[in-house]
Design a protein around this motif. Structure first.
Motif, PDB file in Angstrom:
ATOM      1  N   VAL A   4       0.861  -1.172   0.000  1.00 59.20           N
ATOM      2  CA  VAL A   4       0.000   0.000   0.000  1.00 59.20           C
ATOM      3  C   VAL A   4       0.904   1.230   0.000  1.00 59.20           C
ATOM      4  CG1 VAL A   4      -1.721   1.273   1.330  1.00 59.20           C
ATOM      5  CG2 VAL A   4      -1.791  -1.240   1.273  1.00 59.20           C
ATOM      6  N   THR A   5       0.649   2.155  -0.893  1.00 57.65           N
ATOM      7  CA  THR A   5       1.482   3.352  -0.945  1.00 57.65           C
ATOM      8  C   THR A   5       0.641   4.580  -0.607  1.00 57.65           C
ATOM      9  OG1 THR A   5       1.098   3.568  -3.318  1.00 57.65           O
ATOM     10  CG2 THR A   5       3.072   2.385  -2.630  1.00 57.65           C
ATOM     11  N   GLN A   6       1.272   5.513   0.106  1.00 60.27           N
ATOM     12  CA  GLN A   6       0.574   6.717   0.538  1.00 60.27           C
ATOM     13  C   GLN A   6       1.369   7.956   0.153  1.00 60.27           C
ATOM     14  OE1 GLN A   6      -0.561   4.908   4.832  1.00 60.27           O
ATOM     15  NE2 GLN A   6      -1.343   6.979   4.491  1.00 60.27           N
ATOM     16  N   THR A   7       0.641   8.977  -0.259  1.00 60.45           N
ATOM     17  CA  THR A   7       1.247  10.278  -0.526  1.00 60.45           C
ATOM     18  C   THR A   7       0.354  11.385   0.014  1.00 60.45           C
ATOM     19  OG1 THR A   7       0.194  10.319  -2.710  1.00 60.45           O
ATOM     20  CG2 THR A   7       2.500   9.574  -2.606  1.00 60.45           C
ATOM     21  N   CYS A  23      -3.947   7.409  -1.242  1.00 58.67           N
ATOM     22  CA  CYS A  23      -3.516   6.038  -0.971  1.00 58.67           C
ATOM     23  C   CYS A  23      -3.756   5.211  -2.232  1.00 58.67           C
ATOM     24  CB  CYS A  23      -4.339   5.497   0.200  1.00 58.67           C
ATOM     25  SG  CYS A  23      -4.169   3.723   0.514  1.00 58.67           S
ATOM     26  N   VAL A  24      -2.809   4.334  -2.528  1.00 61.11           N
ATOM     27  CA  VAL A  24      -3.032   3.341  -3.575  1.00 61.11           C
ATOM     28  C   VAL A  24      -3.016   1.976  -2.896  1.00 61.11           C
ATOM     29  CG1 VAL A  24      -2.223   2.344  -5.735  1.00 61.11           C
ATOM     30  CG2 VAL A  24      -1.932   4.791  -5.308  1.00 61.11           C
ATOM     31  N   PRO A  25      -4.182   1.362  -2.733  1.00 61.33           N
ATOM     32  CA  PRO A  25      -4.255   0.054  -2.078  1.00 61.33           C
ATOM     33  C   PRO A  25      -3.669  -1.036  -2.978  1.00 61.33           C
ATOM     34  CG  PRO A  25      -6.394   1.169  -2.104  1.00 61.33           C
ATOM     35  CD  PRO A  25      -5.510   1.891  -3.065  1.00 61.33           C
ATOM     36  N   ILE A  26      -3.523  -2.213  -2.432  1.00 60.23           N
ATOM     37  CA  ILE A  26      -3.069  -3.361  -3.207  1.00 60.23           C
ATOM     38  C   ILE A  26      -4.148  -3.691  -4.236  1.00 60.23           C
ATOM     39  CG2 ILE A  26      -2.485  -5.816  -3.063  1.00 60.23           C
ATOM     40  CD1 ILE A  26      -1.235  -5.172  -0.311  1.00 60.23           C
ATOM     41  N   SER A  27      -3.721  -4.015  -5.447  1.00 57.63           N
ATOM     42  CA  SER A  27      -4.628  -3.968  -6.600  1.00 57.63           C
ATOM     43  C   SER A  27      -5.822  -4.912  -6.519  1.00 57.63           C
ATOM     44  CB  SER A  27      -3.850  -4.230  -7.884  1.00 57.63           C
ATOM     45  OG  SER A  27      -3.259  -5.516  -7.839  1.00 57.63           O
ATOM     46  N   ASN A  28      -5.717  -6.094  -5.934  1.00 56.04           N
ATOM     47  CA  ASN A  28      -6.858  -7.005  -5.910  1.00 56.04           C
ATOM     48  C   ASN A  28      -7.651  -6.924  -4.611  1.00 56.04           C
ATOM     49  OD1 ASN A  28      -4.772  -8.150  -4.399  1.00 56.04           O
ATOM     50  ND2 ASN A  28      -5.490 -10.227  -4.773  1.00 56.04           N
ATOM     51  N   PHE A  91      -2.833   6.503   8.514  1.00 52.80           N
ATOM     52  CA  PHE A  91      -2.478   5.252   7.851  1.00 52.80           C
ATOM     53  C   PHE A  91      -3.639   4.768   6.992  1.00 52.80           C
ATOM     54  CE2 PHE A  91       1.477   4.336   9.861  1.00 52.80           C
ATOM     55  CZ  PHE A  91       1.391   4.791  11.165  1.00 52.80           C
ATOM     56  N   CYS A  92      -3.323   4.422   5.771  1.00 49.83           N
ATOM     57  CA  CYS A  92      -4.270   3.755   4.887  1.00 49.83           C
ATOM     58  C   CYS A  92      -4.008   2.254   4.958  1.00 49.83           C
ATOM     59  CB  CYS A  92      -4.057   4.259   3.466  1.00 49.83           C
ATOM     60  SG  CYS A  92      -5.052   3.436   2.215  1.00 49.83           S
ATOM     61  N   ALA A  93      -5.036   1.453   4.827  1.00 43.52           N
ATOM     62  CA  ALA A  93      -4.886   0.010   4.808  1.00 43.52           C
ATOM     63  C   ALA A  93      -5.874  -0.593   3.819  1.00 43.52           C
ATOM     64  CB  ALA A  93      -5.104  -0.588   6.203  1.00 43.52           C
ATOM     65  N   SER A  94      -5.556  -1.789   3.353  1.00 39.75           N
ATOM     66  CA  SER A  94      -6.493  -2.496   2.492  1.00 39.75           C
ATOM     67  C   SER A  94      -6.473  -3.977   2.845  1.00 39.75           C
ATOM     68  CB  SER A  94      -6.160  -2.288   1.015  1.00 39.75           C
ATOM     69  OG  SER A  94      -4.940  -2.913   0.651  1.00 39.75           O
ATOM     70  N   PHE A 105      -3.249  -4.769   5.245  1.00 38.64           N
ATOM     71  CA  PHE A 105      -1.931  -4.300   4.849  1.00 38.64           C
ATOM     72  C   PHE A 105      -1.927  -2.779   4.970  1.00 38.64           C
ATOM     73  CE2 PHE A 105       0.112  -8.078   3.062  1.00 38.64           C
ATOM     74  CZ  PHE A 105      -0.975  -8.931   2.952  1.00 38.64           C
ATOM     75  N   PHE A 106      -0.970  -2.264   5.720  1.00 40.23           N
ATOM     76  CA  PHE A 106      -0.894  -0.831   5.981  1.00 40.23           C
ATOM     77  C   PHE A 106       0.169  -0.162   5.124  1.00 40.23           C
ATOM     78  CE2 PHE A 106      -3.588   0.045   9.664  1.00 40.23           C
ATOM     79  CZ  PHE A 106      -3.850  -1.220  10.135  1.00 40.23           C
ATOM     80  N   GLY A 107      -0.094   1.085   4.781  1.00 38.24           N
ATOM     81  CA  GLY A 107       0.918   1.913   4.170  1.00 38.24           C
ATOM     82  C   GLY A 107       1.846   2.500   5.222  1.00 38.24           C
TER      83      GLY A 107
END
Lengths: 115, 117
Positions: A4-7, A23-28, A91-94, A105-107
Motif C-alpha cells: 500500500v502506498t501513501q502520498t 492512498c493506492v491500495p493493493i490492486s486485488n 495510515f491507509c490500509a487495504s 496491509f498498511f501503508g
C-alpha cells in the motif's frame, strides 16, 4: 511484494485549509480503511470503505472528513477544514476480504501537521 | 466493546536474550488477535495473527504468541532478541464479524522494544 502506498509522506498546512491524503491500495483488494495516530496516542480507526461506500466509521469521522475512490486505484481521505487536533499520522490500509482470515496491509503513513 | 491492554510501554532486553511483550484483551465475542510491528518511519507490518485455530501462533522473524482464553492474554515472545527487533509493537483485537462483531481493529497503546548489545 505488493504494498500500500501513501502520498504525501508529510504535509504541513494552515488551520482551516483543506487537505487530501492519497492512498493506492493493493490492486486485488476490495476493502479499504483509514486509521490515524496522534503523537503519543493509540492508533485509532477512522473509516472502512467497500463497494464505493462507507461500511463503518468511528465517532472521530465527522462531517469534516470524507473518503472517495475516484478511480480504480486511488483511495483518498479529505479533511475539509483542518483543525490543530487533526495533526496526526494517517495510515491507509487495504484487505482482500472482511473475514477474520483477512489481513490488513498498511501503508507507511502520511504525517499531517496543522499550524 | 473490545479492547487490548499492553502492560508495558517500554521493554529493554539484551541481544540474544528472550523477549516477552504482554497483552491482555477484552472482547464480548470470539476475538481475532494480532501483533503488528512498526519500525521507525515505516508502516505497520503484521507479525502474526490468531483466528480461533491453533492457540500457539508462529509469526515472522521468530516471533510467536499464545492465546490463553482463561487469562485473556495474548503475549508475544521470541527466544532470542536481535538488534533488528528494536521497534514498536502493537497488540490488536478485531471482533469476528461472523459472531456479530464489527470489522475495525482496536489497537493497544504500543510497547517500545529496545535491544542493547
Amino acid at each position: 511484494e505488493p504494498e500500500v502506498t501513501q502520498t504525501p509522506s508529510h504535509q504541513v498546512t494552515q488551520m482551516g485549509q483543506e487537505v487530501i491524503l492519497r492512498c493506492v491500495p493493493i490492486s486485488n483488494h476490495l476493502y479499504f480503511y483509514w486509521y490515524r495516530q496522534i503523537l503519543g496516542q493509540k492508533v485509532e480507526f477512522l473509516v472502512s470503505f467497500y463497494n464505493n461506500e462507507i461500511s463503518e466509521k468511528s465517532e472521530i469521522f465527522d462531517d469534516q472528513f470524507s473518503v472517495e475512490r475516484p478511480d480504480g486505484s486511488n483511495f483518498t481521505l479529505k479533511i475539509r477544514s483542518t483543525k490543530l487536533e487533526d495533526s496526526a499520522m494517517y495510515f491507509c490500509a487495504s484487505s482482500e476480504t472482511r473475514t477474520s482470515a483477512g489481513e490488513l496491509f498498511f501503508g507507511e503513513g502520511s504525517r499531517l501537521t496543522v499550524l | 466493546a473490545q479492547s487490548v491492554t499492553q502492560l508495558d510501554s517500554h521493554v529493554s532486553v539484551s541481544e540474544g536474550t528472550p523477549v516477552l511483550l504482554r497483552c491482555n484483551y477484552s472482547s464480548s465475542y470470539s476475538p481475532s488477535l494480532f501483533w503488528y510491528v512498526q519500525h521507525p518511519n515505516k508502516g505497520l507490518q503484521l507479525l502474526l495473527k490468531y483466528t480461533s485455530a491453533a492457540t500457539l501462533v508462529k509469526g515472522i522473524n521468530g516471533f510467536e504468541a499464545e492465546f490463553k482464553k482463561s487469562e485473556t492474554s495474548f503475549h508475544l515472545t521470541k527466544p532470542s532478541a536481535h538488534m533488528s527487533d528494536a521497534a514498536e509493537y502493537f497488540c490488536v483485537v478485531r471482533t469476528d464479524i461472523l459472531t456479530g462483531g464489527g470489522n475495525k481493529l482496536t489497537f493497544g497503546t504500543g510497547t517500545q522494544l529496545k535491544v542493547e548489545l
